[in-house]
Design a protein around this motif. Structure first.
Motif, PDB file in Angstrom:
ATOM      1  N   ASN A  60       0.828  -1.217   0.000  1.00 50.32           N
ATOM      2  CA  ASN A  60       0.000   0.000   0.000  1.00 50.32           C
ATOM      3  C   ASN A  60       0.855   1.258   0.000  1.00 50.32           C
ATOM      4  O   ASN A  60       0.519   2.236  -0.661  1.00 50.32           O
ATOM      5  N   ARG A  63       2.176   1.585  -3.504  1.00 50.63           N
ATOM      6  CA  ARG A  63       1.075   1.920  -4.407  1.00 50.63           C
ATOM      7  C   ARG A  63       0.692   3.394  -4.273  1.00 50.63           C
ATOM      8  O   ARG A  63       0.537   4.104  -5.268  1.00 50.63           O
ATOM      9  N   ILE A  64       0.573   3.858  -3.045  1.00 55.88           N
ATOM     10  CA  ILE A  64       0.176   5.251  -2.811  1.00 55.88           C
ATOM     11  C   ILE A  64       1.251   6.197  -3.343  1.00 55.88           C
ATOM     12  O   ILE A  64       0.941   7.199  -3.998  1.00 55.88           O
ATOM     13  N   MET A  66       3.413   5.707  -5.786  1.00 52.50           N
ATOM     14  CA  MET A  66       3.388   5.721  -7.249  1.00 52.50           C
ATOM     15  C   MET A  66       2.161   6.462  -7.772  1.00 52.50           C
ATOM     16  O   MET A  66       2.239   7.175  -8.762  1.00 52.50           O
ATOM     17  N   GLN A  67       1.037   6.317  -7.095  1.00 51.73           N
ATOM     18  CA  GLN A  67      -0.163   7.039  -7.515  1.00 51.73           C
ATOM     19  C   GLN A  67       0.022   8.547  -7.352  1.00 51.73           C
ATOM     20  O   GLN A  67      -0.478   9.328  -8.158  1.00 51.73           O
ATOM     21  N   GLU A  68       0.761   8.956  -6.323  1.00 47.81           N
ATOM     22  CA  GLU A  68       1.032  10.386  -6.144  1.00 47.81           C
ATOM     23  C   GLU A  68       1.872  10.919  -7.299  1.00 47.81           C
ATOM     24  O   GLU A  68       1.616  12.002  -7.817  1.00 47.81           O
ATOM     25  N   TYR A  69       2.893  10.147  -7.694  1.00 54.46           N
ATOM     26  CA  TYR A  69       3.700  10.558  -8.851  1.00 54.46           C
ATOM     27  C   TYR A  69       2.836  10.656 -10.099  1.00 54.46           C
ATOM     28  O   TYR A  69       2.899  11.628 -10.842  1.00 54.46           O
ATOM     29  N   GLU A  70       2.028   9.621 -10.342  1.00 56.27           N
ATOM     30  CA  GLU A  70       1.200   9.583 -11.542  1.00 56.27           C
ATOM     31  C   GLU A  70       0.155  10.689 -11.554  1.00 56.27           C
ATOM     32  O   GLU A  70      -0.129  11.276 -12.595  1.00 56.27           O
ATOM     33  N   GLY A  71      -0.423  10.959 -10.403  1.00 57.48           N
ATOM     34  CA  GLY A  71      -1.501  11.943 -10.322  1.00 57.48           C
ATOM     35  C   GLY A  71      -1.038  13.387 -10.249  1.00 57.48           C
ATOM     36  O   GLY A  71      -1.843  14.305 -10.359  1.00 57.48           O
ATOM     37  N   GLN A 152       6.208   0.021 -15.789  1.00 57.17           N
ATOM     38  CA  GLN A 152       4.958   0.681 -16.150  1.00 57.17           C
ATOM     39  C   GLN A 152       5.305   2.059 -16.705  1.00 57.17           C
ATOM     40  O   GLN A 152       6.060   2.814 -16.089  1.00 57.17           O
TER      41      GLN A 152
END
Length: 192
Positions: A60, A63-64, A66-71, A152
């Motif tokens: 988690n 995941r969080i 990487m999501q911050e980077y992506e978002g 990814q």
């Protein structure tokens, strides 16, 4: 050769009766037909699967992050290269000639990273992949990065995630599976 139907008819009839009766026992399990096994399983059963190396917190966290980077939108690419796709420049990198067949095959995918590049993945052993970035305007291999459980990336972003977070990975046992994020700037990867 004569077939004796007087013997075969009763045999077929008894086989048919047996198969019809066995259909009634479909709902029975091995436990219900073996009481001692049922008692043993009741004593030794657990309600929840036991996993001594649970890494869901690590997953988690990765995941969080990487999501911050992506978002964040900091790595978005708005202009996509639409010109002629250059062939591989075999002199541009030490590995280009060595892996030219695999790289040329991967170039058929077209632009798939950061607006004007093609990432070509070449296996380098068990749990090892090398990802080459080829500029589609010049054909030059600019940089490479290795991963252990994939990567990814997208054609609309300069963000490149090595070993993307995966809930099936036990991060305590697989130290080389740690997710890492890179940004592609000036033809090179920079670790975030």
């Amino acid at each position: 050769m004569k077939i004796n139907f007087k013997i075969i008819s009763p045999l077929l009839l008894s086989l048919t009766i047996f198969s019809c009766q066995s259909g009634n026992e479909e709902n029975k399990t091995i436990v219900s037909t073996h009481p001692k096994l049922e008692e043993e399983l009741e004593r030794n059963s657990v309600d929840v699967p036991v996993s001594p190396n649970d890494t869901s917190d690590l997953y988690n966290r990765y995941r969080i992050t990487m999501q911050e980077y992506e978002g964040s939108g900091n790595y978005a690419v708005n202009d996509l290269y639409i010109g002629r796709l250059a062939p591989l420049d075999e002199e541009s990198h030490a590995d280009a000639l060595k892996y030219r067949t695999a790289i040329n095959e991967g170039l058929k995918d077209g632009v798939n990273f950061a607006g004007q590049y093609t990432v070509v993945t070449v296996g380098c052993g068990t749990s090892c992949q090398t990802h080459y970035v080829v500029d589609r305007e010049s054909g030059q291999v600019l940089d490479k990065v290795e991963s252990n459980v994939g990567a990814q990336f997208s054609k609309n972003s300069r963000l490149f995630v090595v070993n993307p977070p995966d809930s099936t990975i036990n991060y305590n046992e697989c130290s080389y599976c740690t997710p890492q994020a890179y940004v592609f700037e000036n033809g090179k990867f920079r670790k975030l």
